[in-house]
Design an enzyme around this catalytic site. Structure first.
Site, PDB file in Angstrom:
ATOM      1  N   ARG A 239       0.708  -1.104   0.099  1.00  0.00           N
ATOM      2  CA  ARG A 239      -0.056   0.044   0.011  1.00  0.00           C
ATOM      3  C   ARG A 239       0.878   1.258  -0.087  1.00  0.00           C
ATOM      4  O   ARG A 239       1.915   1.165   0.748  1.00  0.00           O
ATOM      5  CB  ARG A 239      -1.062   0.037   1.299  1.00  0.00           C
ATOM      6  CG  ARG A 239      -2.054  -0.627   1.156  1.00  0.00           C
ATOM      7  CD  ARG A 239      -3.008  -0.187   0.085  1.00  0.00           C
ATOM      8  NE  ARG A 239      -4.354  -1.041  -0.062  1.00  0.00           N
ATOM      9  CZ  ARG A 239      -4.478  -2.137  -1.099  1.00  0.00           C
ATOM     10  NH1 ARG A 239      -3.476  -2.565  -1.914  1.00  0.00           N
ATOM     11  NH2 ARG A 239      -5.417  -2.781  -1.182  1.00  0.00           N
ATOM     12  N   GLU A 268      -2.978   7.517  -5.087  1.00  0.00           N
ATOM     13  CA  GLU A 268      -3.156   7.188  -6.317  1.00  0.00           C
ATOM     14  C   GLU A 268      -4.479   7.331  -6.699  1.00  0.00           C
ATOM     15  O   GLU A 268      -5.594   7.162  -5.943  1.00  0.00           O
ATOM     16  CB  GLU A 268      -2.827   5.506  -6.624  1.00  0.00           C
ATOM     17  CG  GLU A 268      -3.272   4.577  -5.625  1.00  0.00           C
ATOM     18  CD  GLU A 268      -2.782   3.345  -5.831  1.00  0.00           C
ATOM     19  OE1 GLU A 268      -3.820   2.223  -5.969  1.00  0.00           O
ATOM     20  OE2 GLU A 268      -1.678   3.041  -5.606  1.00  0.00           O
ATOM     21  N   HIS A 286      -0.264   0.411 -10.409  1.00  0.00           N
ATOM     22  CA  HIS A 286      -0.777  -0.560  -9.405  1.00  0.00           C
ATOM     23  C   HIS A 286      -1.596  -1.718 -10.234  1.00  0.00           C
ATOM     24  O   HIS A 286      -2.706  -1.776 -10.304  1.00  0.00           O
ATOM     25  CB  HIS A 286      -2.251   0.269  -8.584  1.00  0.00           C
ATOM     26  CG  HIS A 286      -2.387  -0.550  -7.571  1.00  0.00           C
ATOM     27  ND1 HIS A 286      -3.198   0.091  -6.506  1.00  0.00           N
ATOM     28  CD2 HIS A 286      -2.507  -2.017  -7.187  1.00  0.00           C
ATOM     29  CE1 HIS A 286      -3.353  -0.881  -5.423  1.00  0.00           C
ATOM     30  NE2 HIS A 286      -3.144  -1.974  -5.722  1.00  0.00           N
TER      31      HIS A 286
END
Length: 326
Positions: A239, A268, A286
């Site tokens: 994370r 993000e 991601h």
């Protein structure tokens, strides 16, 4: 506004499907339930009809307290992803709402991504490909890279199932592995360090796999980066909130560490400009579990949690805080 399919008559429960979920979620749920399809789990999109009818929700992108509060009939939130830090679990538990996630399915895919990101970061493979595509090979060879996996000592911050999958891959590369968790993991051979700082001091490569939340927020700070040393490499596949990004950018710019590879970011999809501008930062959007194969399996589990809840009264993969619920 969301669109609704089917009717509310008879035994069919009404569910919300919110966010960019795999197509299989709707395909599995639609024959069994009445669906309200929303672009995202947003309280502002909840109409009176939805609020009065919706008993379950399949979500991607989290579920905040306002969304939960707007749904008085809600019994279950089925979230896509192993991490659920973007779901307000406290708000859900306060209303006796079960929260589920999709653990284990993505372990191998994310571990593959972690190794790929590590190699890209060390060997600068994306830059080498760009060098070729730009025709620069005709002018001379790509420069030798400072980074290599050879002789490295890798520390894994968070030796859960994904962390162990990464460690097994590193074993195959002949790399020394150690880890930090709050307590040792039973039946593993890798060396445990009782503190994150101790781990950083004993390795030159740190792979972060921990979930988000207050307990890990900015755990990777200036002290941790400094402990990795000038040959140090940071990889974050867990994370974004785990890493103090401003401190990391400064450490990369001033050669406190050699390089960093990030698949996740604190805010993000916004990525700090200071990271984008750095040649020794390898950045991915991601994509840890982003294959059609794995996302389909995750979507099936999202749907299965809802089907099981409304047919058998229990979820398949409740989060630990909800384990044992009904």
């Amino acid at each position: 506004m969301g669109s609704k399919s089917g009717s509310l008559a008879g035994w069919r429960a009404a569910l919300i499907v919110a966010g960019p979920l795999p197509q299989c979620v709707k395909a599995i749920l639609e024959p069994r339930f009445d669906l309200f399809v929303l672009p995202r789990p947003d309280a502002g999109l909840v109409t009176r009809e939805i609020a009065e009818a919706a008993r379950g929700a399949a979500v991607m992108g989290g579920a905040g307290a306002p969304f939960i509060e707007a749904l008085p009939q809600l019994e279950i939130i089925s979230s896509l992803g192993v991490g659920y830090d973007k779901v307000d679990v406290d708000a859900a538990l306060a209303k006796n709402i079960v929260v589920t996630h999709t653990p284990d399915i993505l372990n191998e895919e994310v571990a593959d991504t972690a190794i790929g990101l590590l190699l890209n970061t060390l060997r600068e493979l994306p830059r080498a490909e760009a060098f070729l595509r730009e025709g620069r090979w005709l002018e001379g060879a790509f420069p030798l890279t400072r980074g290599t996996l050879r002789g490295r000592k890798v520390g894994i911050y968070g030796l859960g199932r994904i962390g162990q999958a990464i460690a097994r891959r590193l074993d195959a590369f002949g790399v020394a592995v150690s880890y930090h968790n709050r307590k040792p993991v039973p039946d593993v051979s890798w060396h445990w360090e009782p503190t994150l700082l101790g781990l950083a001091r004993s390795v030159d490569t740190l792979v972060c796999v921990v979930p988000g939340g207050p307990g890990t927020e900015h755990a990777v700070n200036a002290e941790i980066l400094s402990a990795l040393g000038a040959n140090g490499v940071l990889i974050n596949i867990g994370r974004g909130s785990t890493v103090d990004e401003a401190v990391l950018a400064d450490a990369l710019r001033s050669d406190v560490i050699l390089a960093a590879g990030l698949d996740v970011f604190e805010h993000e999809p916004r990525v700090p400009a200071e990271l984008l501008d750095l040649p020794n930062a390898c950045l991915l959007p991601h994509v840890g579990s982003s294959t059609i194969h794995t996302r389909h399996l995750m979507g099936e589990l999202v749907a299965r949690n809802l089907v099981n809840w409304f047919t058998e009264g229990r979820a398949v993969t409740p989060i630990p805080e909800c384990a044992g619920s009904r």
